[in-house]
Design an enzyme around this catalytic site. Structure first.
Site, PDB file in Angstrom:
ATOM      1  N   GLY A 153       0.772  -1.232   0.000  1.00  0.00           N
ATOM      2  CA  GLY A 153       0.000   0.000   0.000  1.00  0.00           C
ATOM      3  C   GLY A 153       0.800   1.277   0.000  1.00  0.00           C
ATOM      4  O   GLY A 153       0.236   2.357   0.174  1.00  0.00           O
ATOM      5  N   GLY A 160       2.583   2.508  -2.571  1.00  0.00           N
ATOM      6  CA  GLY A 160       2.611   3.178  -3.867  1.00  0.00           C
ATOM      7  C   GLY A 160       3.634   2.651  -4.843  1.00  0.00           C
ATOM      8  O   GLY A 160       4.042   3.373  -5.754  1.00  0.00           O
ATOM      9  N   HIS A 204     -11.048  -2.237  32.606  1.00  0.00           N
ATOM     10  CA  HIS A 204      -9.942  -2.742  31.773  1.00  0.00           C
ATOM     11  C   HIS A 204      -9.419  -1.633  30.851  1.00  0.00           C
ATOM     12  O   HIS A 204      -8.203  -1.371  30.795  1.00  0.00           O
ATOM     13  CB  HIS A 204     -10.442  -3.932  30.935  1.00  0.00           C
ATOM     14  CG  HIS A 204      -9.390  -4.570  30.077  1.00  0.00           C
ATOM     15  ND1 HIS A 204      -8.789  -5.767  30.396  1.00  0.00           N
ATOM     16  CD2 HIS A 204      -8.823  -4.169  28.899  1.00  0.00           C
ATOM     17  CE1 HIS A 204      -7.893  -6.076  29.471  1.00  0.00           C
ATOM     18  NE2 HIS A 204      -7.907  -5.127  28.537  1.00  0.00           N
ATOM     19  N   GLU A 205     -10.329  -0.984  30.117  1.00  0.00           N
ATOM     20  CA  GLU A 205      -9.910   0.076  29.191  1.00  0.00           C
ATOM     21  C   GLU A 205      -9.403   1.310  29.940  1.00  0.00           C
ATOM     22  O   GLU A 205      -8.496   2.008  29.459  1.00  0.00           O
ATOM     23  CB  GLU A 205     -11.067   0.454  28.264  1.00  0.00           C
ATOM     24  CG  GLU A 205     -11.583  -0.682  27.390  1.00  0.00           C
ATOM     25  CD  GLU A 205     -10.489  -1.314  26.542  1.00  0.00           C
ATOM     26  OE1 GLU A 205      -9.506  -0.611  26.203  1.00  0.00           O
ATOM     27  OE2 GLU A 205     -10.587  -2.515  26.231  1.00  0.00           O
ATOM     28  N   ASP A 215      -3.384  -8.898  24.994  1.00  0.00           N
ATOM     29  CA  ASP A 215      -2.441  -7.949  25.603  1.00  0.00           C
ATOM     30  C   ASP A 215      -1.220  -8.683  26.161  1.00  0.00           C
ATOM     31  O   ASP A 215      -0.078  -8.227  26.014  1.00  0.00           O
ATOM     32  CB  ASP A 215      -3.128  -7.172  26.732  1.00  0.00           C
ATOM     33  CG  ASP A 215      -4.274  -6.312  26.233  1.00  0.00           C
ATOM     34  OD1 ASP A 215      -4.196  -5.842  25.089  1.00  0.00           O
ATOM     35  OD2 ASP A 215      -5.249  -6.123  26.980  1.00  0.00           O
TER      36      ASP A 215
END
Length: 610
Positions: free
Chosen positions: A210, A212, A429-430, A508
């Site tokens: 991707g 180019g 958690h987040e 994680d």
């Protein structure tokens, strides 16, 4: 002319042979019906093994065939010269209880005309097929063998059919400068020949997907105003041995006829992988194709006007012979664009898209570190789709933000039903991830935090916002990345206890372990293990070469590596846990806000620290 006549005679001769074979097979099929005698019939009737007899008269109603059906399911046929006499003889067996069925005369069309018609149609079909193949092969020879399998599948774009120029390629300033001399050579080869300069025969465009590479190759041909042959590496390889090599020869023959020109082979690693890496040794189809490619590139005369461009994102697995001077003399590395390049790319792709006044392409370029040109084009396309779904005739900044999240994490599954307990676990958690992103200096800041499930199977996400492009990773940066990865699990443990931790942190933990192992085995960041590389850069296993490949370190070293990896992860866990304990009030506040709004922005999150 003589070749065409002789080829026509061969086609007619072949057609006659086919018709003769059909006739012989049909004749034998008719004869094979006669293999049963009257004596055998009488004997089988006496034994009582026959179930019924069917009389099938011919067209003259005098001769015919008896189909004798046995109780076992078998069928035998007896050719009869006098049907009337045979019927009279069969009457004496009435006591046996035989069922004699008289079938009317056979269908003359189905018996004789239909087989002949089928043979005629088959002959016409073969004649048309072979004559068309002969005409399409340009007089026969190599190109018409195996139904044109050996012909090149490259598509040729004439100079007038390729409008792409360097103006269409944004964000590749240095790369365009590297290939400008190729354009100059194709335009004015005599300028170089006077000085005895040899232009590179091949240029390898290397870089991630991707970025180019294909676009740059088209732009080189467009700038030079020369024909452009485009083909994929996989188009050379077939199941038939020798077809790939034939296609390579045909491609370069066409290129020589249209010189000066450019030949572009996309994904060349499909055909140019290192030889001797398969179980078939050096004689499989792919390696024969590669050998022919090497020969053709050597066969160019100096300054012949043919430039071979190739693109790959796996230069590490290419055969060394194709990378030597005289073949691919030059490598042009095309990486992900920097912030200035991303802004230029966004401007190119936004030309035909109506943007609202609140759209700031410069800020979008700053927030999309690591995006390739294809990623940026996809993001603007998704933004246009979102605007169309909202019945707007222009794109607003919020459309681009939604597209940014969609590309990075997948579509948000807002309709999914989640229990209150799971929402609460996800919120903490987040929040654990987000706090570490904010506090640690080398990993933040936070772009958005959400507990809405995404299309990638995550229950929520915390998206950081890199504000600058980085060429290198420092040891502190990698350690902080590990701490952030462990933040979700630590938050679950602090709030719900060790017995209530979930499987949500599995990815994680995997990421943290992988990062720590790279620090030890690849980057030499462990004092105990030392500055030694224990990890092979070649991620792909080549069966022929590496099947019996032994580890490059001892069991004692492997044990030391495992010990060092665990020590790094444990140390990061303790540091991250201490940070979260110091910010317990923010942890609770962030989780409560997420439970209330499900998704919060950077401004809303940073306000919790005030």
């Amino acid at each position: 002319m003589n070749n065409k006549k002789s080829q026509g005679y061969r086609v007619y001769f072949f057609l006659m042979i086919v018709l003769l074979v059909f006739a012989v097979v049909l004749s034998f099929a008719q004869r094979n019906k006669v293999y049963y005698t009257k004596a055998e019939l009488a004997k089988d009737i006496d034994l009582g093994v026959i179930e019924k007899i069917i009389i099938e008269p011919n067209a003259d109603n005098r001769t015919g065939t008896l189909s004798v059906n046995f109780k076992s399911g078998n069928v035998k046929k007896l050719y009869v010269t006098d049907i009337t006499a045979m019927e009279t003889e069969l009457e004496q067996y009435d006591s046996f209880g035989l069922f004699v069925e008289d079938i009317p005369r056979e269908n003359w069309f189905l018996s004789y005309m239909l087989p002949m018609l089928i043979v005629l149609i088959a002959g016409v079909f073969l004649f048309v097929m072979f004559t068309s193949q002969s005409a399409g092969g340009g007089g026969g020879g190599q190109n018409s063998k195996m139904m044109n399998f050996g012909k090149s599948r490259a598509r040729m774009y004439r100079a007038s059919e390729n409008p792409t120029t360097f103006n269409d390629v944004a964000g590749l300033h240095e790369e365009k400068k590297e290939v400008e001399e190729i354009v100059e050579f194709l335009k004015n080869p005599g300028k170089f020949a006077k000085l005895g300069a040899r232009i590179p025969k091949g240029v390898l465009l290397e870089g991630p997907p991707g970025t180019g590479k294909t676009l740059l190759a088209k732009a080189i041909a467009g700038e030079a105003n020369v024909p452009f042959f485009s083909i994929s590496g996989s188009d050379f390889v077939e199941m038939f041995v020798g077809v790939g090599a034939s296609r390579v020869r045909d491609l370069f023959q066409d290129a020589k006829k249209n010189a000066p020109c450019i030949v572009f082979i996309d994904e060349i690693d499909a055909v140019a992988r290192r030889r001797g890496t398969g179980m078939g040794g050096g004689h499989d189809e792919r390696e024969q194709t590669l050998n022919q490619l090497l020969v053709e590139m050597d066969g160019f005369g100096e300054n012949s006007g043919i430039i071979v461009l190739a693109a790959t994102n796996r230069v590490d697995i290419l055969d060394p012979a194709i990378l030597r001077p005289g073949r691919f003399d030059r490598k042009v590395v095309i990486g992900s664009p920097d912030v200035r390049g991303r802004e230029e790319i966004l401007n190119v792709h936004a030309k035909n898209k109506p943007l609202a006044e609140d759209v700031d392409l410069k800020s979008i370029a700053q927030t999309t570190a690591g995006f390739t040109g294809a990623d940026l084009e996809n993001m603007l396309n998704e933004s246009a789709i979102l605007a169309a779904k909202s019945d707007r005739e222009y794109i607003v900044q919020d459309d681009i933000k939604q597209a940014f999240v969609k590309i990075g994490l997948g579509v948000e599954k807002k309709s999914r039903i989640i229990s209150d307990k799971e929402k609460k676990i996800t919120a903490y958690h987040e929040a654990g991830h987000a706090i570490l992103f904010h506090v640690l200096p080398d990993v933040g800041p936070v772009y958005s935090v959400s507990i809405i499930p995404t299309g990638q199977g995550a229950a929520g996400y915390t998206m950081p916002l890199p504000e600058k492009d980085e060429m290198f990773l420092t040891k502190n940066k990698m350690l902080q990345d590990i701490q952030v990865s462990l933040g979700g699990r630590i938050a679950e443990s602090l709030i719900f206890g060790e017995d209530e931790i979930t499987t949500g942190a599995s990815s994680d933990i995997k990421k943290a372990t992988k990062e720590a192992r790279k620090m030890v085995t690849k980057y030499g960041m462990s004092k105990n293990v030392g500055v030694i590389c224990y990890e092979d850069d070649d991620d792909e296993v080549f069966i022929g070469r590496d099947l019996a490949h032994a580890k490059n370190h001892s069991e004692a070293s492997a044990s030391e590596i495992d010990k060092e990896v665990k020590e790094i992860v444990d140390s990061c866990y303790a540091k991250a846990e201490a940070i979260l304990k110091d910010h317990m009030n923010v942890l609770h506040s962030c989780a409560d806000l997420l439970l209330e709004k499900e998704k919060i922005t950077r401004e809303e999150f940073e306000a919790l620290f005030v």
